[in-house]
Design a protein around this motif. Sequence first.
Motif, mmCIF file in Angstrom:
data_model
loop_
_atom_site.group_PDB
_atom_site.id
_atom_site.type_symbol
_atom_site.label_atom_id
_atom_site.label_comp_id
_atom_site.label_asym_id
_atom_site.label_seq_id
_atom_site.Cartn_x
_atom_site.Cartn_y
_atom_site.Cartn_z
ATOM 1 N N ILE A 1 21.370 7.632 -13.411
ATOM 2 C CA ILE A 1 21.303 8.427 -14.644
ATOM 3 C C ILE A 1 22.709 8.801 -15.103
ATOM 4 O O ILE A 1 23.048 8.657 -16.277
ATOM 5 N N TRP A 2 23.533 9.279 -14.180
ATOM 6 C CA TRP A 2 24.901 9.659 -14.546
ATOM 7 C C TRP A 2 25.674 8.462 -15.081
ATOM 8 O O TRP A 2 26.401 8.579 -16.064
ATOM 9 N N LYS A 3 25.542 7.315 -14.421
ATOM 10 C CA LYS A 3 26.258 6.110 -14.853
ATOM 11 C C LYS A 3 25.889 5.773 -16.292
ATOM 12 O O LYS A 3 26.751 5.463 -17.120
ATOM 13 N N GLU A 4 24.606 5.864 -16.598
ATOM 14 C CA GLU A 4 24.133 5.563 -17.951
ATOM 15 C C GLU A 4 24.610 6.603 -18.967
ATOM 16 O O GLU A 4 25.189 6.257 -19.999
ATOM 17 N N VAL A 5 24.395 7.869 -18.674
ATOM 18 C CA VAL A 5 24.722 8.939 -19.632
ATOM 19 C C VAL A 5 26.232 9.053 -19.850
ATOM 20 O O VAL A 5 26.689 9.246 -20.986
ATOM 21 N N LEU A 6 26.998 8.905 -18.777
ATOM 22 C CA LEU A 6 28.453 9.038 -18.881
ATOM 23 C C LEU A 6 29.138 7.724 -19.267
ATOM 24 O O LEU A 6 30.351 7.695 -19.433
ATOM 25 N N LYS A 7 28.336 6.643 -19.375
ATOM 26 C CA LYS A 7 28.857 5.319 -19.725
ATOM 27 C C LYS A 7 29.978 4.893 -18.778
ATOM 28 O O LYS A 7 31.062 4.463 -19.204
ATOM 29 N N LEU A 8 29.702 5.028 -17.469
ATOM 30 C CA LEU A 8 30.673 4.681 -16.443
ATOM 31 C C LEU A 8 30.603 3.188 -16.119
ATOM 32 O O LEU A 8 29.535 2.580 -16.197
ATOM 33 N N GLN A 9 31.712 2.624 -15.720
ATOM 34 C CA GLN A 9 31.764 1.216 -15.321
ATOM 35 C C GLN A 9 31.194 1.019 -13.915
ATOM 36 O O GLN A 9 30.594 0.000 -13.628
ATOM 37 N N LYS A 10 31.432 2.004 -13.033
ATOM 38 C CA LYS A 10 30.937 1.893 -11.661
ATOM 39 C C LYS A 10 30.066 3.098 -11.321
ATOM 40 O O LYS A 10 30.104 4.127 -11.996
ATOM 41 N N MET A 11 29.302 2.955 -10.274
ATOM 42 C CA MET A 11 28.397 4.007 -9.834
ATOM 43 C C MET A 11 29.209 5.211 -9.344
ATOM 44 O O MET A 11 30.141 5.054 -8.562
ATOM 45 N N PRO A 12 28.872 6.411 -9.797
ATOM 46 C CA PRO A 12 29.588 7.600 -9.319
ATOM 47 C C PRO A 12 29.225 7.904 -7.865
ATOM 48 O O PRO A 12 28.141 7.563 -7.404
ATOM 49 N N SER A 13 30.128 8.556 -7.187
ATOM 50 C CA SER A 13 29.883 9.023 -5.821
ATOM 51 C C SER A 13 29.006 10.264 -5.879
ATOM 52 O O SER A 13 29.020 10.998 -6.872
ATOM 53 N N ILE A 14 28.267 10.532 -4.804
ATOM 54 C CA ILE A 14 27.431 11.733 -4.786
ATOM 55 C C ILE A 14 28.273 13.007 -4.739
ATOM 56 O O ILE A 14 27.782 14.089 -5.001
ATOM 57 N N GLY A 15 29.562 12.870 -4.442
ATOM 58 C CA GLY A 15 30.449 14.026 -4.386
ATOM 59 C C GLY A 15 31.298 14.225 -5.634
ATOM 60 O O GLY A 15 32.048 15.196 -5.732
ATOM 61 N N ASP A 16 31.179 13.317 -6.606
ATOM 62 C CA ASP A 16 31.937 13.439 -7.854
ATOM 63 C C ASP A 16 31.408 14.582 -8.701
ATOM 64 O O ASP A 16 30.203 14.800 -8.787
ATOM 65 N N SER A 17 32.322 15.274 -9.367
ATOM 66 C CA SER A 17 31.938 16.328 -10.304
ATOM 67 C C SER A 17 31.540 15.693 -11.629
ATOM 68 O O SER A 17 32.283 14.883 -12.186
ATOM 69 N N PHE A 18 30.375 16.063 -12.133
ATOM 70 C CA PHE A 18 29.883 15.567 -13.417
ATOM 71 C C PHE A 18 30.918 15.822 -14.515
ATOM 72 O O PHE A 18 31.182 14.959 -15.346
ATOM 73 N N PHE A 19 31.511 16.978 -14.498
ATOM 74 C CA PHE A 19 32.440 17.377 -15.551
ATOM 75 C C PHE A 19 33.792 16.685 -15.404
ATOM 76 O O PHE A 19 34.433 16.363 -16.399
ATOM 77 N N ASP A 20 34.223 16.404 -14.173
ATOM 78 C CA ASP A 20 35.457 15.651 -13.961
ATOM 79 C C ASP A 20 35.302 14.193 -14.407
ATOM 80 O O ASP A 20 36.284 13.534 -14.725
ATOM 81 N N LEU A 21 34.070 13.699 -14.422
ATOM 82 C CA LEU A 21 33.806 12.324 -14.856
ATOM 83 C C LEU A 21 33.668 12.213 -16.381
ATOM 84 O O LEU A 21 33.397 11.142 -16.905
ATOM 85 N N GLY A 22 33.851 13.318 -17.075
ATOM 86 C CA GLY A 22 33.784 13.306 -18.536
ATOM 87 C C GLY A 22 32.536 13.956 -19.104
ATOM 88 O O GLY A 22 32.311 13.917 -20.308
ATOM 89 N N GLY A 23 31.727 14.547 -18.240
ATOM 90 C CA GLY A 23 30.511 15.198 -18.694
ATOM 91 C C GLY A 23 30.791 16.490 -19.442
ATOM 92 O O GLY A 23 31.846 17.099 -19.283
ATOM 93 N N ASN A 24 29.837 16.879 -20.266
ATOM 94 C CA ASN A 24 29.913 18.143 -20.993
ATOM 95 C C ASN A 24 28.496 18.712 -21.083
ATOM 96 O O ASN A 24 27.552 18.117 -20.553
ATOM 97 N N SER A 25 28.351 19.839 -21.739
ATOM 98 C CA SER A 25 27.035 20.491 -21.776
ATOM 99 C C SER A 25 25.987 19.638 -22.483
ATOM 100 O O SER A 25 24.832 19.588 -22.060
#
Length: 82
Positions: free
Chosen positions: A15-39
């Motif tokens: 879900i995060w990869k799709e919503v954040l439009k990431l190239q690779k799968m995020p780690s389970i320890g990554d911060s949503f907001f550090d990856l570019g997430g917002n409210s």
Amino acid sequence: MNLRGEKMERIMQEIWKEVLKLQKMPSIGDSFFDLGGNSFLAVQVIAILEEKYGKTIDIIAFYECETIENLVARIENKESLD
């Protein structure tokens, strides 16, 4: 739907990869907001989680947890109390 542990983490990663439009799968320890997430994007994640998987988490908890690992733990803890 009974989703636990690693399976739930994998779903959240997708879900995060799709919503954040990431190239690779995020780690389970990554911060949503550090990856570019917002409210706005957090609300999208919450909506997808509820619509597709029947899992609920409020926006305040999302901000408090902000990693997949912590969010899944919060969801599982909430369900064990229900």
